[in-house]
Scaffold this motif. Structure first.
Motif, PDB file in Angstrom:
ATOM      1  N   LEU A 119     -11.321 114.486 -54.285  1.00 46.88           N
ATOM      2  CA  LEU A 119     -12.948 114.047 -53.209  1.00 46.88           C
ATOM      3  C   LEU A 119     -13.291 112.699 -52.887  1.00 46.88           C
ATOM      4  CD1 LEU A 119     -14.253 117.396 -52.494  1.00 46.88           C
ATOM      5  CD2 LEU A 119     -12.218 116.991 -51.373  1.00 46.88           C
ATOM      6  N   ARG A 120     -13.432 112.082 -54.067  1.00 49.72           N
ATOM      7  CA  ARG A 120     -13.736 110.986 -54.167  1.00 49.72           C
ATOM      8  C   ARG A 120     -12.959 109.714 -53.354  1.00 49.72           C
ATOM      9  NH1 ARG A 120     -16.085 109.534 -60.368  1.00 49.72           N
ATOM     10  NH2 ARG A 120     -17.187 111.443 -60.712  1.00 49.72           N
ATOM     11  N   GLY A 121     -12.011 110.394 -52.986  1.00 52.27           N
ATOM     12  CA  GLY A 121     -11.361 109.124 -51.507  1.00 52.27           C
ATOM     13  C   GLY A 121     -11.624 109.294 -50.409  1.00 52.27           C
ATOM     14  N   ARG A 122     -12.656 110.739 -50.203  1.00 54.51           N
ATOM     15  CA  ARG A 122     -12.808 110.420 -48.598  1.00 54.51           C
ATOM     16  C   ARG A 122     -14.264 109.188 -48.572  1.00 54.51           C
ATOM     17  NH1 ARG A 122     -13.110 116.883 -46.424  1.00 54.51           N
ATOM     18  NH2 ARG A 122     -14.622 115.634 -45.265  1.00 54.51           N
ATOM     19  N   VAL A 123     -14.576 109.269 -47.193  1.00 56.27           N
ATOM     20  CA  VAL A 123     -15.638 108.555 -46.822  1.00 56.27           C
ATOM     21  C   VAL A 123     -16.279 108.924 -45.492  1.00 56.27           C
ATOM     22  CG1 VAL A 123     -15.814 105.856 -46.257  1.00 56.27           C
ATOM     23  CG2 VAL A 123     -13.765 106.384 -47.532  1.00 56.27           C
ATOM     24  N   GLY A 124     -15.864 108.667 -44.399  1.00 55.27           N
ATOM     25  CA  GLY A 124     -16.631 108.736 -43.668  1.00 55.27           C
ATOM     26  C   GLY A 124     -15.518 110.429 -42.969  1.00 55.27           C
ATOM     27  N   THR A 125     -16.115 111.003 -41.703  1.00 55.76           N
ATOM     28  CA  THR A 125     -16.246 112.020 -41.026  1.00 55.76           C
ATOM     29  C   THR A 125     -14.709 110.961 -40.877  1.00 55.76           C
ATOM     30  OG1 THR A 125     -18.671 111.759 -39.735  1.00 55.76           O
ATOM     31  CG2 THR A 125     -16.481 113.060 -38.264  1.00 55.76           C
ATOM     32  N   PRO A 126     -14.024 112.310 -40.764  1.00 57.25           N
ATOM     33  CA  PRO A 126     -12.360 112.341 -40.561  1.00 57.25           C
ATOM     34  C   PRO A 126     -12.202 112.640 -39.102  1.00 57.25           C
ATOM     35  CG  PRO A 126     -12.827 114.948 -40.712  1.00 57.25           C
ATOM     36  CD  PRO A 126     -14.220 113.525 -41.793  1.00 57.25           C
ATOM     37  N   ASP A 127     -11.102 111.607 -38.663  1.00 56.10           N
ATOM     38  CA  ASP A 127     -10.319 111.622 -37.378  1.00 56.10           C
ATOM     39  C   ASP A 127      -9.788 113.038 -37.158  1.00 56.10           C
ATOM     40  OD1 ASP A 127      -8.823 111.955 -35.038  1.00 56.10           O
ATOM     41  OD2 ASP A 127      -9.166 109.013 -35.652  1.00 56.10           O
ATOM     42  N   ILE A 128     -10.464 114.358 -36.989  1.00 51.39           N
ATOM     43  CA  ILE A 128      -9.767 115.790 -36.718  1.00 51.39           C
ATOM     44  C   ILE A 128      -8.592 115.641 -36.011  1.00 51.39           C
ATOM     45  CG2 ILE A 128     -10.273 118.031 -35.675  1.00 51.39           C
ATOM     46  CD1 ILE A 128     -11.730 117.497 -38.763  1.00 51.39           C
ATOM     47  N   LEU A 129      -8.361 115.253 -34.614  1.00 51.42           N
ATOM     48  CA  LEU A 129      -7.758 114.868 -33.677  1.00 51.42           C
ATOM     49  C   LEU A 129      -5.663 115.072 -34.360  1.00 51.42           C
ATOM     50  CD1 LEU A 129      -9.160 114.533 -29.811  1.00 51.42           C
ATOM     51  CD2 LEU A 129      -8.935 116.539 -31.246  1.00 51.42           C
ATOM     52  N   SER A 130      -5.893 113.619 -34.622  1.00 54.92           N
ATOM     53  CA  SER A 130      -5.017 112.935 -35.525  1.00 54.92           C
ATOM     54  C   SER A 130      -4.634 113.645 -36.621  1.00 54.92           C
ATOM     55  CB  SER A 130      -5.261 111.503 -35.261  1.00 54.92           C
ATOM     56  OG  SER A 130      -5.595 111.475 -36.579  1.00 54.92           O
ATOM     57  N   MET A 131      -5.579 114.446 -37.370  1.00 58.77           N
ATOM     58  CA  MET A 131      -5.824 114.882 -38.491  1.00 58.77           C
ATOM     59  C   MET A 131      -4.951 116.246 -38.258  1.00 58.77           C
ATOM     60  SD  MET A 131      -8.429 115.343 -42.189  1.00 58.77           S
ATOM     61  CE  MET A 131      -8.244 112.983 -41.602  1.00 58.77           C
ATOM     62  N   LEU A 132      -5.431 116.797 -37.284  1.00 53.34           N
ATOM     63  CA  LEU A 132      -4.463 118.299 -37.255  1.00 53.34           C
ATOM     64  C   LEU A 132      -2.751 118.094 -36.617  1.00 53.34           C
ATOM     65  CD1 LEU A 132      -7.603 119.962 -35.827  1.00 53.34           C
ATOM     66  CD2 LEU A 132      -6.703 119.794 -37.827  1.00 53.34           C
ATOM     67  N   ALA A 133      -3.107 116.713 -35.682  1.00 60.38           N
ATOM     68  CA  ALA A 133      -1.513 116.275 -35.176  1.00 60.38           C
ATOM     69  C   ALA A 133      -1.251 116.775 -36.751  1.00 60.38           C
ATOM     70  CB  ALA A 133      -1.854 115.820 -34.388  1.00 60.38           C
ATOM     71  N   LEU A 134      -1.273 115.717 -37.547  1.00 60.93           N
ATOM     72  CA  LEU A 134      -0.220 115.447 -38.609  1.00 60.93           C
ATOM     73  C   LEU A 134      -0.301 117.128 -39.123  1.00 60.93           C
ATOM     74  CD1 LEU A 134       1.198 113.773 -41.422  1.00 60.93           C
ATOM     75  CD2 LEU A 134      -1.843 113.345 -41.651  1.00 60.93           C
ATOM     76  N   GLU A 135      -1.187 118.072 -39.627  1.00 61.90           N
ATOM     77  CA  GLU A 135      -1.015 118.735 -40.406  1.00 61.90           C
ATOM     78  C   GLU A 135       0.040 119.584 -39.374  1.00 61.90           C
ATOM     79  OE1 GLU A 135      -3.487 122.490 -42.539  1.00 61.90           O
ATOM     80  OE2 GLU A 135      -4.078 121.567 -40.495  1.00 61.90           O
ATOM     81  N   SER A 136       0.234 119.838 -37.961  1.00 62.03           N
ATOM     82  CA  SER A 136       1.235 120.581 -36.891  1.00 62.03           C
ATOM     83  C   SER A 136       2.854 119.751 -37.931  1.00 62.03           C
ATOM     84  CB  SER A 136       0.799 120.975 -36.165  1.00 62.03           C
ATOM     85  OG  SER A 136       1.224 121.502 -35.322  1.00 62.03           O
ATOM     86  N   ALA A 137       1.886 118.647 -37.557  1.00 61.27           N
ATOM     87  CA  ALA A 137       4.162 117.831 -37.968  1.00 61.27           C
ATOM     88  C   ALA A 137       5.038 118.304 -39.151  1.00 61.27           C
ATOM     89  CB  ALA A 137       3.669 116.370 -37.245  1.00 61.27           C
ATOM     90  N   LEU A 138       3.497 118.239 -39.524  1.00 51.52           N
ATOM     91  CA  LEU A 138       3.903 118.808 -41.594  1.00 51.52           C
ATOM     92  C   LEU A 138       4.958 119.851 -41.280  1.00 51.52           C
ATOM     93  CD1 LEU A 138       1.382 117.476 -43.370  1.00 51.52           C
ATOM     94  CD2 LEU A 138       2.830 116.101 -43.091  1.00 51.52           C
ATOM     95  N   ASP A 139       4.682 120.892 -40.289  1.00 54.30           N
ATOM     96  CA  ASP A 139       5.624 122.155 -40.281  1.00 54.30           C
ATOM     97  C   ASP A 139       6.754 121.675 -40.170  1.00 54.30           C
ATOM     98  OD1 ASP A 139       3.166 123.879 -39.921  1.00 54.30           O
ATOM     99  OD2 ASP A 139       3.049 124.065 -38.594  1.00 54.30           O
ATOM    100  N   VAL A 140       7.369 121.044 -39.711  1.00 55.11           N
ATOM    101  CA  VAL A 140       9.655 120.520 -39.501  1.00 55.11           C
ATOM    102  C   VAL A 140       9.831 120.576 -41.786  1.00 55.11           C
ATOM    103  CG1 VAL A 140       8.870 119.997 -37.332  1.00 55.11           C
ATOM    104  CG2 VAL A 140       9.247 118.348 -39.683  1.00 55.11           C
ATOM    105  N   TRP A 141       8.237 119.740 -42.084  1.00 56.20           N
ATOM    106  CA  TRP A 141       9.375 119.981 -43.382  1.00 56.20           C
ATOM    107  C   TRP A 141       9.341 121.906 -44.498  1.00 56.20           C
ATOM    108  CZ3 TRP A 141      11.521 115.794 -45.259  1.00 56.20           C
ATOM    109  CH2 TRP A 141      11.239 114.297 -44.964  1.00 56.20           C
ATOM    110  N   ASP A 142       8.746 123.159 -43.920  1.00 53.57           N
ATOM    111  CA  ASP A 142       9.134 124.024 -44.681  1.00 53.57           C
ATOM    112  C   ASP A 142      10.383 124.448 -44.677  1.00 53.57           C
ATOM    113  OD1 ASP A 142       6.042 124.474 -43.965  1.00 53.57           O
ATOM    114  OD2 ASP A 142       6.275 125.518 -42.549  1.00 53.57           O
ATOM    115  N   GLY A 143      11.264 124.371 -45.954  1.00 54.68           N
ATOM    116  CA  GLY A 143      11.900 124.992 -46.295  1.00 54.68           C
ATOM    117  C   GLY A 143      12.859 123.470 -46.616  1.00 54.68           C
ATOM    118  N   VAL A 144      13.014 122.580 -46.677  1.00 52.13           N
ATOM    119  CA  VAL A 144      13.019 121.011 -46.395  1.00 52.13           C
ATOM    120  C   VAL A 144      13.725 121.384 -47.713  1.00 52.13           C
ATOM    121  CG1 VAL A 144      13.720 119.155 -46.382  1.00 52.13           C
ATOM    122  CG2 VAL A 144      13.529 120.586 -44.456  1.00 52.13           C
TER     123      VAL A 144
END
Length: 409
Positions: free
Chosen positions: A279-304
């Motif tokens: 958590l020491r690597g965090r800085v300011g308020t995260p960019d939630i919209l792009s971050m949650l788009a990334l989280e959703s995109a990572l679903d394609v890796w399930d089972g790979v």
């Protein structure tokens, strides 16, 4: 002419056979790709996963539109940087708790490099080795980090790092894969050499994560950074990530101590106290919209299985280069991509004096690669959605376009 037709038929047949046997072939259906277009620029911007728009519609309409500020807790916005970091961790060979998502690659390079110098904490180590072939922003950031820490930059070819490190070296910043040529550098060997000299190794994984196994923990890497909009398909400008090996976290001193990395962010105290762990690597308020788009995109890796990804990547680039050699006149193009698998990432780079015109026409015909001026044609092979028929068609169109462009010149 009949020999040319027979060769084309043979290569097309092989492509069909390879696609039919491909264990990752069905993954292509998860992405929004246009019929008739061969997309070979995933090493610059990965394709959109089909399910992401629906997820983002829910984030915007419900989590933001209805729950509003409650979503920081109820929808898990506050913990997204470390939660998504743990999803990226297996893709770079890291255990949980060592990857945090947020900010850009450039910002994370700055954190990692300054943090590495501070971890070494030895004034006699007044040099930072930097990959001489690095992506420009890494070099710019490294220069700034050197000024801030009172060190000097020493540009070194990646293969020469083991012989260049010494008692004056504080840290070395190296790209895992060269962005122009696709050359894969020796992460285990370079890391061992840097650490053997008493310095720390910082790796840029932008062109390797999601294309091949990285093995950060297995190879004892100290710190690493990477983007998520290439092979991880997180979307344009999606947040980058920072890896800090667990053994370094208690002493990691970020040069950007923001309120999100405070031990008690909502105490709003004037004095800074660093949080525990990555958590020491965090800085300011995260960019939630792009971050949650990334989280959703990572679903394609399930089972790979990343071993399947690497095997297909090498097979695709081998086949593409074979098709280029068959279709394009000998000597017309010069391959910059290493022939040896151990030295190759997941792209093919071809030098061509008419490269700008060739790439422009290729894109117009539905084969999308990219150009690195002045003369490099880059073709990125993303194993989750690029097939062997794509590789054959790209090489065939390249031959036609090259012939037309050179005749017109």
């Amino acid at each position: 002419m009949s020999d040319d037709l027979n060769m084309t038929d043979a290569l097309r047949t092989r492509a069909e056979e390879l696609d039919a046997a491909d264990p990752l072939a069905k993954r292509r259906e998860l992405f929004a790709l246009d019929d008739g277009v061969v997309y070979l620029d995933g090493n610059s911007l990965g394709a959109l996963a089909r399910h992401v728009p629906a997820r983002m519609a829910d984030v915007i309409a419900r989590e933001w539109g209805e729950l509003r500020i409650r979503s920081w807790d109820e929808s898990g916005w506050w913990t997204a940087p470390e939660r998504i970091g743990d999803r990226i961790a297996p893709l770079v060979g890291a255990a949980p708790g060592q990857v945090v998502v947020g900010d850009s690659t450039s910002v994370n390079v700055f954190k990692a490099l300054v943090g590495a110098v501070r971890l070494v904490d030895d004034a006699a180590r007044d040099e930072i080795l930097v990959d001489a072939t690095t992506f420009p922003t890494d070099g710019y950031i490294a220069e700034s980090a050197a000024r801030m820490t009172g060190r000097r930059i020493v540009p070194v070819e990646p293969g020469d790092v083991p012989s260049a490190v010494g008692p004056r070296t504080a840290a070395a910043l190296v790209n895992h894969v060269d962005y122009r040529t696709g050359r894969l550098h020796d992460l285990p060997g370079i890391t061992a050499a840097v650490q053997g000299a008493g310095a720390l190794a910082v790796w840029d994984l932008c062109h390797s994560a999601g294309a091949l196994p990285v093995g950060l923990d297995a190879h004892g890497v100290d710190l690493a950074v990477g983007c998520t909009y290439k092979y991880l398909n997180g979307g344009p400008g999606s947040p980058a990530y920072l890896y800090v090996a667990e053994r370094h976290q208690a002493r990691f001193d970020s040069p950007l101590p923001g309120w999100n990395s405070h031990a008690d962010p909502f105490a709003m105290t004037s004095g800074y106290a660093a949080a525990d762990g990555v958590l020491r690597g965090r800085v300011g308020t995260p960019d939630i919209l792009s971050m949650l788009a990334l989280e959703s995109a990572l679903d394609v890796w399930d089972g790979v299985d990343l071993a399947d990804v690497r095997a297909k990547s090498l097979a695709l680039t081998d086949f593409f280069l074979e098709c280029v050699a068959a279709y394009v006149p000998s000597g017309a193009l010069r391959s910059l991509t290493p022939a040896a698998h151990a030295e190759r990432g997941s792209q093919a780079a071809l030098a061509c004096t008419e490269a700008p015109a060739v790439m422009r026409e290729l894109i117009a015909r539905g084969v999308v690669g990219d150009l690195r001026r002045p003369d490099v044609l880059r073709f990125g092979f993303t194993p989750l959605y690029v097939g062997f028929a794509d590789a054959e068609r790209a090489a065939r169109e390249l031959s036609r376009v090259y012939g037309e462009v050179t005749r017109a010149a």
